[in-house]
Design a protein around this motif. Structure first.
Motif: not given
Length: 330
Positions: A21-23, A279-285
């Protein structure tokens, strides 16, 4: 380069939950291929993100995909091997944490990065948290006064059966360790990012509840370069839960609990202020977005490999201290 094209290596739990999702969601970022030895996993994940190319062999994927960069989302024992392959193929690399099983192993990928000249980093995404930046700003402004104590705690219950796909996390040859390698490395990276490497470590690591060859319970005392104390405890042996990080200084303190929520109690002398820094909802983003910018701008990412290996140095020191029952210097 207008868009960074990614080969996602590993289509397991973390890739499905957040990485893919982040990529695909980051600006100037696109997944062009997915590789997993379990071909059906690669095809399923690729179909969810409209990716046309899938592979079951990494060398083939590196040679035949149009990727500029590789995200290594395989289990820990494969991180270094896959990252080195990607770097030697002339790809930029972002690797899941921890970087590898040991400091010695990690040095291989650090050396490969230097030889290649490519941008490479490790996914210690908590460095992108607003709460981390807030603490860093407080340190830079000397708001804590003299930092005297850092306290870290994480405990929960983890008891996979041998049939569980996550069982590798309790096999030392595949994970590097128990909760210290899993959650501890994230929090050690934050400690190192804020204060630098500890100068002394004394640890106890035991399997008190589970019959594993990794620890289920660990307690650590450390000393920071300025003399401040660090007290840390981690376990997978309690059916209760706690996750917190605290910095105490002569003038102020901050306390995160739950740590990943961004809920902070900031105390300046006797005045307490509640802060919400989620943090961002998707922490990898944010991590991926920073990496894409690093490639485009020709700079280091938020946690480059030479910085990530410090956490492995500290982890090795903790295990050595526990094994020899004495203080050690990292």
């Amino acid at each position: 380069m207008k868009t960074l094209k990614w080969l996602l290596v590993g289509a397991g739990d973390i890739a499905r939950k957040r990485v893919a999702s982040a990529l695909s969601g980051a600006q100037a970022s696109e997944i062009v291929a997915v590789c997993d030895t379990r071909e059906e996993y690669a095809q399923l994940l690729a179909s969810q993100y409209g990716v046309r190319q899938t592979f079951s062999d990494l060398d083939t994927a590196l040679a035949e995909s149009s990727a500029d960069a590789v995200y290594v989302a395989t289990p820990v024992w494969l991180h270094v091997q896959h990252a080195v392959q990607a770097l030697e193929a002339g790809k930029h690399v972002l690797v899941e944490k921890p970087l590898g099983l040991s400091t010695l192993e990690c040095q291989r990928v650090v050396s490969a990065c230097r030889r290649s000249g490519m941008v490479a980093g490790c996914s210690y995404y908590r460095r992108s948290f607003p709460a981390y930046q807030h603490a860093k700003d407080m340190i830079d402004r000397s708001e804590f006064g003299q930092v005297i104590l850092v306290r870290m705690t994480y405990y929960s219950w983890f008891s996979p059966t041998p049939q569980d796909p996550k069982y590798w996390r309790v096999v030392k040859s595949r994970s590097g360790g128990g909760p210290l390698s899993d959650m501890g490395t994230h929090m050690f990276d934050v400690l190192i990012g804020l204060f630098g490497m500890p100068v002394a470590v004394y640890a106890r690591c035991d399997s008190l509840v589970h019959q594993w060859d990794v620890e289920d319970t660990a307690s650590i005392q450390m000393k920071l370069p300025n003399g401040a104390h660090v007290v840390a405890s981690f376990s997978w042996s309690s059916k209760t839960w706690r996750h917190e990080f605290e910095i105490v200084g002569t003038e102020a303190k901050v306390y995160w609990h739950p740590y990943d929520s961004g809920q902070i109690a900031k105390t300046v002398r006797r005045q307490v202020e509640a802060l919400e820094l989620p943090p961002a909802e998707n922490v990898h983003l944010p991590l991926v977005e920073d990496f894409v910018k690093a490639v485009i701008q020709g700079r280091q990412p938020i946690c480059p490999l030479h910085e990530a290996v410090k956490t492995n140095i500290l982890l090795d020191s903790i295990y050595r201290s526990a094994s020899e029952d004495r203080p050690v210097k990292p």
